[in-house]
Motif scaffolding. Structure first.
Motif: not given
Length: 449
Positions: A177-178, A351-356, A361-362
């Motif tokens: 998830n975010q 979308i706030h990255s789940a990885d970093g 943003s689109t």
């Protein structure tokens, strides 16, 4: 103890509260089940704010009960209303007083004849082809609640999952998830100093750079996203150990008081009991670390005071129902207007990255917006359960746009209105007449296309 109501709403966040108002105003007996002692969900229990955005360009695409709520708050001095988003990220933001939000939602439900059960935790369901009733634990007592239509406004699709409705979690590749966020509120911030910086050196504020100079002068309350170089130095020096690349804060209803949205809690699940508790602890650790960093490094924060954190960690994404239709990012980018559209939204896919540290943003074209089909609120497994809020049927990417609170006001109004129609016509939500639903929503001020 057994309670019986036409419409049972599980979750008293912004979507659930306004779903209850909508159904009660149509003559249904309604009860809202809320696990805390207040309404408003993330807006009041997670310190989230402001609401963003009710607009797409110059057009207001979310009205109805959400707009009525803001109007009521404005009349009492509890919100300045919609003002330009001076981060440059989206069109408008809507600050509000969180204490006022709690009370105004209560008043709207009670005035409509609805009921509220606080401190009630969902613990069991009774399913036989359809959902017959639920059991909650409140004040160490089990209470059975029977209903005709149930609205899952838990945010986590908890009721739907327990009743056997298929759900999805996180992104399709790995289920992540975010990241969660523990917001915190500060007083004593020198807003005028930061306004001057935004006017003098727009390059510090990346989303402002493409916009006309002086956008912050139009903002009744300041929104700020910037200082990336200072954040980068803080991470490189070891002063910060948080995957966050930008300073982000919003002035709330009280001038000089800001909500800081900067902590980032990754690799923990919002629907795992042990990990969710760890997220609360980690969130508070990050709050104190970030507060110290802001005071020592960011212009305008030297004399700031920490007023509150949370009080509950904020969740961006978790479970979603698998409904009759799942809205996609492509639907949004294409600005699709569905024949069974019941709500509209113009917010970016955020979308706030789940990885970093990154945020993907689109953006829709300027002024572009999409509609959300009624089919996203219903499912064909347990027909008398609906979803309202961020747990409606959507892909992970699409959820990153429709999850925002203004959109949830519209989803809540649509779900409550549809539930009332189902009760009135003695049909399941699957068989609610769509033209009539859209007509009623439009007559009640909602935007459906």
């Amino acid at each position: 103890m057994t309670l019986k109501h036409d419409v049972v709403v599980v979750g008293g966040g912004i979507a659930g509260s306004l779903a209850a108002v909508a159904a009660a105003r149509k003559g249904c007996s309604v009860i809202v089940i809320e696990e805390t002692g207040q309404l408003g969900g993330s807006l009041t229990s997670s310190g989230t704010g402001p609401m963003m955005t009710f607009h797409a360009g110059e057009k207001q695409v979310i009205r109805g009960l959400g707009e009525e709520l803001i109007s009521r708050l404005r009349e009492k001095g509890l919100s300045p209303g919609h003002t330009v988003d001076s981060t440059g990220y989206t069109y408008t933001v809507t600050p509000f007083d969180a204490e006022g939000m709690k009370r105004e939602l209560e008043l709207m439900i009670l005035e409509a004849g609805g009921n509220i059960l606080y401190h009630a935790v969902l613990c069991d369901v009774n399913v036989s082809e359809k959902l017959i009733g639920i059991t909650v634990l409140c004040c160490s007592q089990r209470i059975d609640i029977e209903g005709k239509v149930f609205i899952d406004a838990t945010g986590d699709a908890s009721l739907a999952m327990m009743a056997g409705v298929p759900v999805e979690v996180g992104r399709s590749s790995d289920g992540k998830n975010q990241p969660m966020t523990m917001n915190f509120r500060l007083s004593g911030v020198d807003i005028q100093l930061i306004r001057r910086l935004m006017d003098e050196n727009v390059s510090i504020f990346p989303f402002l750079a493409p916009h006309e100079k002086g956008l912050e002068r139009k903002a009744v309350r300041l929104s700020c996203s910037g200082f990336q170089d200072i954040m980068k130095r803080g991470i490189e020096s070891g002063e910060l150990d948080i995957d966050r690349d930008i300073v982000l804060f919003f002035e709330d209803n009280n001038p000089g008081e800001v909500i800081v949205n900067m902590t980032r809690i990754s690799e923990l699940s919002p629907v795992d009991p042990l990990e969710f508790s760890q997220a609360e602890t980690e969130g508070r650790r990050q709050v104190w670390l970030m507060y110290s960093f802001l005071k020592n490094n960011i212009p305008g924060f030297r004399n700031s005071l920490l007023l509150s954190s949370g009080p509950r960690v904020g969740v961006r994404s978790s479970r979603r129902i698998r409904g009759v239709y799942s809205i996609t990012a492509r639907d949004m980018i294409d600005e699709t207007k569905f024949d069974d559209g019941i709500a509209c939204c113009g917010y970016p896919i955020d979308i706030h990255s789940a990885d970093g540290a990154a945020t993907d943003s689109t953006f829709l074209r300027w002024g572009g917006y999409y509609s959300i089909p009624y089919r996203c609120l219903i499912n064909d497994r347990v027909s008398n359960i609906m979803a309202a809020g961020r747990d409606v049927s959507s892909t992970f990417e699409a959820n990153a746009s429709l999850r925002v609170s203004p959109c949830c006001t519209a989803l809540g109004q649509a779900a409550g209105t549809a539930a009332a129609l189902a009760v009135k016509n003695s049909v399941s939500p699957l068989n609610v007449p769509i033209p009539e639903l859209r007509r009623i929503l439009s007559e009640d001020g909602a935007i459906v296309e």
